[in-house]
Design a protein around this motif. Structure first.
Motif, short mmCIF file in Angstrom:
data_model
loop_
_atom_site.label_atom_id
_atom_site.label_comp_id
_atom_site.label_asym_id
_atom_site.label_seq_id
_atom_site.Cartn_x
_atom_site.Cartn_y
_atom_site.Cartn_z
N GLU A 168 0.83 -1.21 0.00
CA GLU A 168 0.00 0.00 0.00
C GLU A 168 0.87 1.26 0.00
N LEU A 169 1.87 1.30 0.87
CA LEU A 169 2.75 2.46 0.93
C LEU A 169 3.51 2.66 -0.38
N ASN A 170 4.00 1.59 -0.96
CA ASN A 170 4.72 1.66 -2.23
C ASN A 170 3.81 2.20 -3.34
N ASP A 171 2.67 1.58 -3.51
CA ASP A 171 1.79 1.91 -4.63
C ASP A 171 1.03 3.22 -4.43
N ASP A 172 0.45 3.41 -3.25
CA ASP A 172 -0.43 4.56 -3.04
C ASP A 172 0.28 5.81 -2.57
N VAL A 173 1.28 5.65 -1.70
CA VAL A 173 1.95 6.83 -1.16
C VAL A 173 3.14 7.21 -2.04
N LEU A 174 4.11 6.32 -2.16
CA LEU A 174 5.31 6.66 -2.93
C LEU A 174 4.97 6.99 -4.38
N PHE A 175 4.33 6.04 -5.06
CA PHE A 175 4.04 6.28 -6.47
C PHE A 175 2.74 7.05 -6.68
N GLY A 176 1.77 6.87 -5.82
CA GLY A 176 0.49 7.54 -5.99
C GLY A 176 0.50 8.99 -5.58
N GLN A 177 1.17 9.32 -4.47
CA GLN A 177 1.17 10.70 -3.98
C GLN A 177 2.47 11.43 -4.28
N VAL A 178 3.60 10.83 -3.95
CA VAL A 178 4.87 11.53 -4.11
C VAL A 178 5.21 11.75 -5.58
N TRP A 179 5.19 10.69 -6.37
CA TRP A 179 5.55 10.82 -7.78
C TRP A 179 4.53 11.64 -8.57
N SER A 180 3.33 11.80 -8.07
CA SER A 180 2.30 12.54 -8.81
C SER A 180 2.38 14.05 -8.62
N GLN A 181 3.25 14.53 -7.77
CA GLN A 181 3.38 15.96 -7.50
C GLN A 181 4.24 16.64 -8.56
N GLU A 182 3.82 16.54 -9.80
CA GLU A 182 4.62 17.08 -10.91
C GLU A 182 4.69 18.60 -10.90
N ASP A 183 3.79 19.27 -10.18
CA ASP A 183 3.85 20.72 -10.07
C ASP A 183 4.99 21.16 -9.14
N LEU A 226 7.99 18.98 -8.63
CA LEU A 226 9.22 18.45 -9.21
C LEU A 226 8.82 17.57 -10.39
N SER A 227 9.43 17.81 -11.53
CA SER A 227 9.05 17.07 -12.73
C SER A 227 9.38 15.58 -12.59
N LEU A 228 8.71 14.75 -13.39
CA LEU A 228 9.02 13.32 -13.40
C LEU A 228 10.46 13.09 -13.81
N ARG A 229 10.96 13.91 -14.74
CA ARG A 229 12.35 13.81 -15.19
C ARG A 229 13.30 14.02 -14.02
N ASP A 230 13.06 15.09 -13.25
CA ASP A 230 13.92 15.38 -12.12
C ASP A 230 13.78 14.34 -11.01
N ARG A 231 12.57 13.86 -10.77
CA ARG A 231 12.37 12.81 -9.77
C ARG A 231 13.14 11.55 -10.18
N SER A 232 13.12 11.25 -11.46
CA SER A 232 13.85 10.08 -11.95
C SER A 232 15.35 10.23 -11.71
N ILE A 233 15.89 11.40 -11.98
CA ILE A 233 17.32 11.64 -11.77
C ILE A 233 17.66 11.47 -10.29
N VAL A 234 16.88 12.09 -9.42
CA VAL A 234 17.14 11.99 -7.98
C VAL A 234 17.07 10.53 -7.53
N THR A 235 16.08 9.80 -8.01
CA THR A 235 15.90 8.41 -7.60
C THR A 235 17.06 7.54 -8.06
N VAL A 236 17.46 7.68 -9.31
CA VAL A 236 18.58 6.89 -9.84
C VAL A 236 19.85 7.18 -9.04
#
Length: 90
Positions: free
Chosen positions: A21-36, A38-48
């Motif tokens: 639930e935390l992985n799917d709903d919080v990390l990917f559902g809430q954190v990654w969805s805040q594109e306003d 930090l962009s998905l591109r920048d989130r990807s760079i930080v994560t890698v």
């Protein structure tokens, strides 16, 4: 646009439902969805970089490399980013 993540539930739903639930709903559902914020591109760079810095070069690292590419990070940029970060990651 963020993709609905279900990997946690598919892989660990019965064994560790709260983690899934935390992985799917919080990390990917809430954190990654805040594109306003930090962009998905920048989130990807930080994560890698964060995964590489921890020495986590498993399947999740591969997943996030592919995600970074899908989010617009080029192969040349990834190589430069990882080379640069390696000097600071230890």
């Amino acid at each position: 646009m963020a993709v609905k993540q279900t990997a946690g539930r598919e892989a660990l739903g019965e064994f560790a439902p709260k983690f899934a639930e935390l992985n799917d709903d919080v990390l990917f559902g809430q954190v990654w969805s805040q594109e306003d914020k930090l962009s998905l591109r920048d989130r990807s760079i930080v994560t890698v970089v964060a995964l590489m810095a921890q020495g986590l070069t498993d399947s999740s690292f591969q997943y996030h490399l592919t995600t970074a590419k899908n989010n617009g990070v080029t192969k040349t940029e990834i190589a430069e980013i990882l080379t640069h970060a390696a000097f600071y990651a230890g």
